[in-house]
Design a protein around this motif. Structure first.
Motif, PDB file in Angstrom:
ATOM      1  N   THR A  62       5.928  81.743  27.482  1.00 21.08           N
ATOM      2  CA  THR A  62       6.415  82.622  26.415  1.00 21.08           C
ATOM      3  C   THR A  62       6.879  83.963  26.977  1.00 21.08           C
ATOM      4  O   THR A  62       7.930  84.487  26.597  1.00 21.08           O
ATOM      5  CB  THR A  62       5.312  82.844  25.369  1.00 21.08           C
ATOM      6  N   GLU A  63       6.104  84.510  27.901  1.00 22.60           N
ATOM      7  CA  GLU A  63       6.454  85.802  28.503  1.00 22.60           C
ATOM      8  C   GLU A  63       7.761  85.724  29.293  1.00 22.60           C
ATOM      9  O   GLU A  63       8.632  86.575  29.155  1.00 22.60           O
ATOM     10  CB  GLU A  63       5.322  86.260  29.422  1.00 22.60           C
ATOM     11  N   LEU A  64       7.891  84.679  30.102  1.00 23.57           N
ATOM     12  CA  LEU A  64       9.082  84.563  30.953  1.00 23.57           C
ATOM     13  C   LEU A  64      10.347  84.330  30.142  1.00 23.57           C
ATOM     14  O   LEU A  64      11.392  84.928  30.422  1.00 23.57           O
ATOM     15  CB  LEU A  64       8.888  83.433  31.967  1.00 23.57           C
ATOM     16  N   THR A  65      10.290  83.465  29.153  1.00 25.28           N
ATOM     17  CA  THR A  65      11.496  83.147  28.385  1.00 25.28           C
ATOM     18  C   THR A  65      11.921  84.290  27.479  1.00 25.28           C
ATOM     19  O   THR A  65      13.060  84.318  27.008  1.00 25.28           O
ATOM     20  CB  THR A  65      11.282  81.874  27.545  1.00 25.28           C
ATOM     21  N   ALA A  66      11.034  85.249  27.245  1.00 28.07           N
ATOM     22  CA  ALA A  66      11.386  86.409  26.421  1.00 28.07           C
ATOM     23  C   ALA A  66      11.916  87.573  27.259  1.00 28.07           C
ATOM     24  O   ALA A  66      12.275  88.619  26.726  1.00 28.07           O
ATOM     25  CB  ALA A  66      10.169  86.877  25.622  1.00 28.07           C
ATOM     26  N   SER A  67      11.990  87.379  28.576  1.00 27.23           N
ATOM     27  CA  SER A  67      12.411  88.466  29.466  1.00 27.23           C
ATOM     28  C   SER A  67      13.650  88.070  30.252  1.00 27.23           C
ATOM     29  O   SER A  67      14.069  86.910  30.261  1.00 27.23           O
ATOM     30  CB  SER A  67      11.275  88.837  30.414  1.00 27.23           C
ATOM     31  N   GLU A  68      14.244  89.044  30.918  1.00 33.94           N
ATOM     32  CA  GLU A  68      15.399  88.809  31.779  1.00 33.94           C
ATOM     33  C   GLU A  68      14.921  88.606  33.218  1.00 33.94           C
ATOM     34  O   GLU A  68      13.867  89.113  33.616  1.00 33.94           O
ATOM     35  CB  GLU A  68      16.353  90.008  31.739  1.00 33.94           C
ATOM     36  N   VAL A  69      15.716  87.877  33.998  1.00 31.74           N
ATOM     37  CA  VAL A  69      15.400  87.741  35.418  1.00 31.74           C
ATOM     38  C   VAL A  69      15.570  89.114  36.070  1.00 31.74           C
ATOM     39  O   VAL A  69      16.629  89.733  35.945  1.00 31.74           O
ATOM     40  CB  VAL A  69      16.317  86.715  36.102  1.00 31.74           C
ATOM     41  N   PRO A  70      14.554  89.630  36.742  1.00 35.97           N
ATOM     42  CA  PRO A  70      14.674  90.956  37.354  1.00 35.97           C
ATOM     43  C   PRO A  70      15.652  90.938  38.514  1.00 35.97           C
ATOM     44  O   PRO A  70      15.877  89.888  39.129  1.00 35.97           O
ATOM     45  CB  PRO A  70      13.252  91.243  37.836  1.00 35.97           C
ATOM     46  N   PRO A  71      16.261  92.077  38.832  1.00 34.73           N
ATOM     47  CA  PRO A  71      17.165  92.121  39.988  1.00 34.73           C
ATOM     48  C   PRO A  71      16.405  91.861  41.275  1.00 34.73           C
ATOM     49  O   PRO A  71      15.197  92.131  41.362  1.00 34.73           O
ATOM     50  CB  PRO A  71      17.730  93.549  39.945  1.00 34.73           C
ATOM     51  N   ALA A  72      17.112  91.331  42.253  1.00 32.49           N
ATOM     52  CA  ALA A  72      16.474  91.050  43.541  1.00 32.49           C
ATOM     53  C   ALA A  72      16.041  92.348  44.201  1.00 32.49           C
ATOM     54  O   ALA A  72      16.721  93.377  44.115  1.00 32.49           O
ATOM     55  CB  ALA A  72      17.441  90.293  44.448  1.00 32.49           C
ATOM     56  N   LEU A  73      14.902  92.296  44.876  1.00 29.52           N
ATOM     57  CA  LEU A  73      14.401  93.464  45.584  1.00 29.52           C
ATOM     58  C   LEU A  73      15.195  93.678  46.867  1.00 29.52           C
ATOM     59  O   LEU A  73      15.772  92.740  47.428  1.00 29.52           O
ATOM     60  CB  LEU A  73      12.915  93.268  45.921  1.00 29.52           C
ATOM     61  N   PRO A  74      15.235  94.930  47.374  1.00 26.30           N
ATOM     62  CA  PRO A  74      15.920  95.179  48.649  1.00 26.30           C
ATOM     63  C   PRO A  74      15.313  94.343  49.761  1.00 26.30           C
ATOM     64  O   PRO A  74      14.099  94.103  49.788  1.00 26.30           O
ATOM     65  CB  PRO A  74      15.684  96.687  48.887  1.00 26.30           C
ATOM     66  N   ARG A  75      16.140  93.928  50.713  1.00 34.81           N
ATOM     67  CA  ARG A  75      15.671  93.091  51.806  1.00 34.81           C
ATOM     68  C   ARG A  75      15.130  93.979  52.929  1.00 34.81           C
ATOM     69  O   ARG A  75      15.896  94.629  53.639  1.00 34.81           O
ATOM     70  CB  ARG A  75      16.810  92.214  52.328  1.00 34.81           C
ATOM     71  N   THR A  76      13.818  93.999  53.071  1.00 38.94           N
ATOM     72  CA  THR A  76      13.201  94.835  54.098  1.00 38.94           C
ATOM     73  C   THR A  76      12.584  94.001  55.220  1.00 38.94           C
ATOM     74  O   THR A  76      12.180  94.540  56.240  1.00 38.94           O
ATOM     75  CB  THR A  76      12.114  95.723  53.475  1.00 38.94           C
ATOM     76  N   GLN A  77      12.518  92.704  55.014  1.00 39.46           N
ATOM     77  CA  GLN A  77      11.892  91.835  55.997  1.00 39.46           C
ATOM     78  C   GLN A  77      12.694  91.809  57.294  1.00 39.46           C
ATOM     79  O   GLN A  77      13.915  91.902  57.307  1.00 39.46           O
ATOM     80  CB  GLN A  77      11.794  90.419  55.419  1.00 39.46           C
ATOM     81  N   GLU A  78      11.987  91.684  58.393  1.00 36.24           N
ATOM     82  CA  GLU A  78      12.633  91.589  59.698  1.00 36.24           C
ATOM     83  C   GLU A  78      13.533  90.352  59.757  1.00 36.24           C
ATOM     84  O   GLU A  78      13.214  89.309  59.192  1.00 36.24           O
ATOM     85  CB  GLU A  78      11.565  91.518  60.787  1.00 36.24           C
TER      86      GLU A  78
END
Length: 205
Positions: A62-78
């Motif tokens: 219920t929580e997920l379908t009521a929300s938008e997909v969040p933007p991707a986080l910045p890529r900080t991984q090596e």
């Protein structure tokens, strides 16, 4: 976004694109790390994310379908660098499909930063995204019965490296000596969802 129940304690979350699946996977990992989501496994695929081992899957659905997909986080991984020789048997065919020389295929491919969208097919096999859509290529009309370990191939929008010898229908453009799966290593898989990857040319074809 659509959330489908899987058994008693799992959800399969469907989104509309690979980019959204990657962004949702990253967000769910973040929630688990901060302790706001209790889940045993989070497994991304091309346009889905599977959550297994949930305490209350109906509430999360219920929580997920009521929300938008969040933007991707910045890529900080090596970035993991994979050595590559652009000597694959399908390099000329890919060059023809792209309308460039074989040398230009190598330049374009090596100049791209890839990201592991999801893993599958065989232990250690990552589906890497990063090439623009104009460089999508079809799978071979007739798959090979045996592709050697370390072969670097293209199919659709993905780049992949065969971790072991197996049948396959991807367009092979090169080879790498990197070990993608080693059961004595922790973790055994060199690549995991979200990993940043670059191919570094070595030697000559």
């Amino acid at each position: 976004m659509r959330a489908l129940p899987v058994g008693d304690d799992a959800l399969l979350v469907e989104v509309s694109s690979g980019e959204q699946a990657q962004a949702l996977h990253a967000e769910l990992l973040r929630r688990r790390a901060e302790g706001t989501l209790t889940v045993r496994e989070i497994v991304p695929a091309a346009r889905t994310v599977l959550l297994d081992g949930l305490d209350d899957p109906a509430r999360l659905a219920t929580e997920l379908t009521a929300s938008e997909v969040p933007p991707a986080l910045p890529r900080t991984q090596e970035i993991i660098e994979l050595p590559i020789r652009y000597d694959g048997p399908d390099l000329a065919d890919v060059a023809a499909l792209w309308g460039v020389s074989e040398e230009e295929v190598a330049r374009i491919h090596a100049g791209t930063e890839f990201r592991v969208a999801f893993c599958g097919f065989a232990p250690g096999f990552g589906y890497l995204t990063g090439l623009p859509a104009r460089y999508d290529v079809p799978r071979r009309a007739t798959p090979r019965t045996s592709v050697p370990a370390g072969a670097v191939g293209l199919a659709g929008s993905y780049t992949g490296v065969y971790p072991r010898s197996s049948p396959g229908g991807w367009q092979l453009i090169g080879t790498t000596g990197a070990v993608l799966w080693d059961h004595t290593r922790v973790p055994a898989a060199l690549l995991s969802p979200g990993t940043r990857v670059r191919f570094v040319p070595v030697g000559r074809p």
